[in-house]
Design an enzyme around this catalytic site. Structure first.
Site, PDB file in Angstrom:
ATOM      1  N   GLY A  14       3.363  -5.711  -4.858  1.00  0.00           N
ATOM      2  CA  GLY A  14       3.430  -6.362  -3.545  1.00  0.00           C
ATOM      3  C   GLY A  14       4.290  -5.576  -2.577  1.00  0.00           C
ATOM      4  O   GLY A  14       4.934  -6.149  -1.706  1.00  0.00           O
ATOM      5  N   SER A  16       3.308  -3.558  -0.279  1.00  0.00           N
ATOM      6  CA  SER A  16       2.631  -3.163   0.964  1.00  0.00           C
ATOM      7  C   SER A  16       3.124  -3.945   2.172  1.00  0.00           C
ATOM      8  O   SER A  16       2.856  -3.566   3.300  1.00  0.00           O
ATOM      9  CB  SER A  16       1.113  -3.357   0.814  1.00  0.00           C
ATOM     10  N   ASN A  88       7.472  -8.212  -7.781  1.00  0.00           N
ATOM     11  CA  ASN A  88       7.732  -8.911  -6.512  1.00  0.00           C
ATOM     12  C   ASN A  88       6.525  -9.647  -5.944  1.00  0.00           C
ATOM     13  O   ASN A  88       6.700 -10.652  -5.258  1.00  0.00           O
ATOM     14  CB  ASN A  88       8.246  -7.868  -5.500  1.00  0.00           C
ATOM     15  N   SER A 140      12.881 -17.134  -6.125  1.00  0.00           N
ATOM     16  CA  SER A 140      13.065 -17.835  -4.843  1.00  0.00           C
ATOM     17  C   SER A 140      14.134 -18.905  -5.055  1.00  0.00           C
ATOM     18  O   SER A 140      14.432 -19.278  -6.193  1.00  0.00           O
ATOM     19  CB  SER A 140      11.754 -18.504  -4.422  1.00  0.00           C
ATOM     20  N   TYR A 154       4.087 -23.674  -6.226  1.00  0.00           N
ATOM     21  CA  TYR A 154       4.883 -22.465  -5.966  1.00  0.00           C
ATOM     22  C   TYR A 154       6.276 -22.582  -6.594  1.00  0.00           C
ATOM     23  O   TYR A 154       6.748 -21.676  -7.292  1.00  0.00           O
ATOM     24  CB  TYR A 154       4.988 -22.254  -4.446  1.00  0.00           C
ATOM     25  N   THR A 157       6.312 -22.075 -10.229  1.00  0.00           N
ATOM     26  CA  THR A 157       6.200 -20.663 -10.669  1.00  0.00           C
ATOM     27  C   THR A 157       7.517 -19.919 -10.503  1.00  0.00           C
ATOM     28  O   THR A 157       7.864 -19.068 -11.321  1.00  0.00           O
ATOM     29  CB  THR A 157       5.105 -19.889  -9.888  1.00  0.00           C
TER      30      THR A 157
HETATM   31  P1  NAP Z   1       3.962 -11.278   1.802  1.00  0.00           P
HETATM   32  O1  NAP Z   1       4.565 -10.760   3.057  1.00  0.00           O
HETATM   33  O2  NAP Z   1       2.790 -12.200   1.899  1.00  0.00           O
HETATM   34  O3  NAP Z   1       3.574 -10.043   0.865  1.00  0.00           O
HETATM   35  C1  NAP Z   1       3.014 -10.286  -0.402  1.00  0.00           C
HETATM   36  C2  NAP Z   1       2.717  -8.976  -1.102  1.00  0.00           C
HETATM   37  O4  NAP Z   1       2.178  -9.262  -2.394  1.00  0.00           O
HETATM   38  C3  NAP Z   1       1.682  -8.134  -0.382  1.00  0.00           C
HETATM   39  O5  NAP Z   1       1.970  -6.774  -0.584  1.00  0.00           O
HETATM   40  C4  NAP Z   1       0.387  -8.499  -1.092  1.00  0.00           C
HETATM   41  O6  NAP Z   1      -0.561  -7.463  -0.930  1.00  0.00           O
HETATM   42  C5  NAP Z   1       0.902  -8.630  -2.521  1.00  0.00           C
HETATM   43  N1  NAP Z   1       0.065  -9.455  -3.399  1.00  0.00           N
HETATM   44  C6  NAP Z   1      -0.307 -10.749  -3.239  1.00  0.00           C
HETATM   45  N2  NAP Z   1      -1.101 -11.129  -4.249  1.00  0.00           N
HETATM   46  C7  NAP Z   1      -1.222 -10.054  -5.072  1.00  0.00           C
HETATM   47  C8  NAP Z   1      -1.923  -9.801  -6.272  1.00  0.00           C
HETATM   48  N3  NAP Z   1      -2.675 -10.731  -6.868  1.00  0.00           N
HETATM   49  N4  NAP Z   1      -1.824  -8.574  -6.834  1.00  0.00           N
HETATM   50  C9  NAP Z   1      -1.074  -7.612  -6.259  1.00  0.00           C
HETATM   51  N5  NAP Z   1      -0.392  -7.779  -5.134  1.00  0.00           N
HETATM   52  C10 NAP Z   1      -0.486  -8.987  -4.536  1.00  0.00           C
HETATM   53  O7  NAP Z   1       5.036 -12.056   0.927  1.00  0.00           O
HETATM   54  P2  NAP Z   1       6.648 -11.990   0.933  1.00  0.00           P
HETATM   55  O8  NAP Z   1       7.120 -13.052   1.835  1.00  0.00           O
HETATM   56  O9  NAP Z   1       7.096 -10.605   1.108  1.00  0.00           O
HETATM   57  O10 NAP Z   1       6.937 -12.462  -0.574  1.00  0.00           O
HETATM   58  C11 NAP Z   1       7.112 -11.527  -1.623  1.00  0.00           C
HETATM   59  C12 NAP Z   1       7.783 -12.224  -2.793  1.00  0.00           C
HETATM   60  O11 NAP Z   1       8.997 -12.814  -2.355  1.00  0.00           O
HETATM   61  C13 NAP Z   1       6.940 -13.358  -3.395  1.00  0.00           C
HETATM   62  O12 NAP Z   1       7.077 -13.346  -4.800  1.00  0.00           O
HETATM   63  C14 NAP Z   1       7.593 -14.614  -2.820  1.00  0.00           C
HETATM   64  O13 NAP Z   1       7.452 -15.717  -3.683  1.00  0.00           O
HETATM   65  C15 NAP Z   1       9.038 -14.172  -2.735  1.00  0.00           C
HETATM   66  N6  NAP Z   1       9.824 -14.939  -1.757  1.00  0.00           N
HETATM   67  C16 NAP Z   1       9.583 -14.809  -0.409  1.00  0.00           C
HETATM   68  C17 NAP Z   1      10.383 -15.518   0.486  1.00  0.00           C
HETATM   69  C18 NAP Z   1      10.242 -15.381   1.986  1.00  0.00           C
HETATM   70  O14 NAP Z   1      10.986 -16.048   2.717  1.00  0.00           O
HETATM   71  N7  NAP Z   1       9.360 -14.559   2.494  1.00  0.00           N
HETATM   72  C19 NAP Z   1      11.397 -16.377   0.013  1.00  0.00           C
HETATM   73  C20 NAP Z   1      11.583 -16.493  -1.358  1.00  0.00           C
HETATM   74  C21 NAP Z   1      10.796 -15.749  -2.229  1.00  0.00           C
HETATM   75  P3  NAP Z   1      -2.174  -7.715  -1.109  1.00  0.00           P
HETATM   76  O15 NAP Z   1      -2.481  -9.003  -0.421  1.00  0.00           O
HETATM   77  O16 NAP Z   1      -2.823  -6.512  -0.499  1.00  0.00           O
HETATM   78  O17 NAP Z   1      -2.413  -7.770  -2.567  1.00  0.00           O
END
Ligand code: NAP
Length: 255
Positions: A14, A16, A88, A140, A154, A157
């Protein structure tokens, strides 16, 4: 701390977008060889290009063991091994319990929880050969500590990742591999942007530091767990949330 990560081979699932891209940027800045994995190759390549410093991009779906295994093997071949896995990638679609289908539940659990397991499993043959093997999971605060309507699947998980970690770290300790997790609060990412401006405003108001985090905040915490200096730390978590979980009431927050 940064010094001990220089030259290490790091896989960021993840990577990207969002937090993963921030992690990738921080590790590349510390001199690591960084491989970005995501389903969409174009976006992964764009992120690798933006980060520069020799970062590479590969397409892989964390729900698909074969695609992950292939990507891990390619990284190991290109970088001469894998030292650090940042597990991630994750998704956070919202659905309240009364309308959530079993399919939606399975999709989130299959991606976030099984995807974490499959990422670790497929990186393991290479991590075992490293003299500084590290797994850093992005969990998280939602699930392990807090709740939010629409995120029961969510949250399950994200709490489940910590349960996984506590056994994985014991199993992998004989190989010198540590397994730790970062627990972000609300971090400004593309994924969070989809939840709307009002969500961001309300969240910022509920955080003692009065702002959402930036992706590098998580990257630096991950870098610590991956460092040589954290070699005796395993099965642990760090909350990076601007103090969000601390106020016991609105009154406490605004007093
Ligand atoms: P995001 O901006 O939506 O980015 C998600 C990334 O994961 C993208 O690179 C996406 O690329 C990739 N991804 C999704 N499904 C995938 C799959 N099946 N296989 C491979 N890659 C996959 O999300 P984010 O906010 O950065 O979150 C990243 C992590 O941080 C997650 O685990 C989330 O639970 C955790 N988190 C985020 C927050 C927050 O506030 N943003 C808070 C707590 C925890 P593709 O779609 O091209 O595959």
């Amino acid at each position: 701390m940064e010094h001990s990560v220089a030259g290490r081979s790091v896989v960021v699932t993840g990577g990207s977008k969002g937090i993963g891209k921030g992690i990738a940027r921080v590790f590349a800045g510390a001199g690591a060889k960084v491989a970005i994995l995501s389903r969409g190759l174009d976006q992964a390549e764009a992120a690798a290009h933006e980060i520069g410093m020799g970062a590479i991009a590969l397409a892989a779906d964390i729900t698909d063991e074969a695609s992950l295994a292939e990507a891990m093997a390619k990284v190991a071949q290109q970088f001469g091994g894998i030292d650090v896995l940042c597990a991630n990638a994750g998704i956070f679609p919202q659905a309240r319990l009364d309308v959530m289908s079993g399919k939606e539940w399975d999709h989130v659990v299959g991606t976030n929880l099984k995807g974490t397991f499959l990422s670790v499993k497929t990186a393991l043959p290479f991590l075992k050969r490293s003299d500084q093997g590290r797994v850093v999971i992005t969990s998280s605060i939602t699930g392990p500590v807090t709740g939010f309507p629409g995120w029961s699947h969510y949250g399950a998980t994200k709490a489940g990742q910590l349960g996984f970690m506590r056994t994985a770290c014991i199993e992998l300790a004989p190989f010198g591999i540590t397994v730790n997790a970062v627990m972000p609060g609300n971090i400004k990412t593309e994924g969070l942007f989809d939840l709307g401006a009002e969500y961001e405003k309300t969240m910022a108001a509920s955080i003692p530091l009065k702002r959402l985090g930036v992706v590098e905040d998580i990257g630096h915490a991950a870098l610590y767990f991956a460092s040589k200096e954290a070699g005796y730390v395993t099965g642990q978590t760090i909350i990076v949330d601007g103090g969000q979980i601390l106020p016991e009431s609105l009154e406490a927050l605004n007093a």
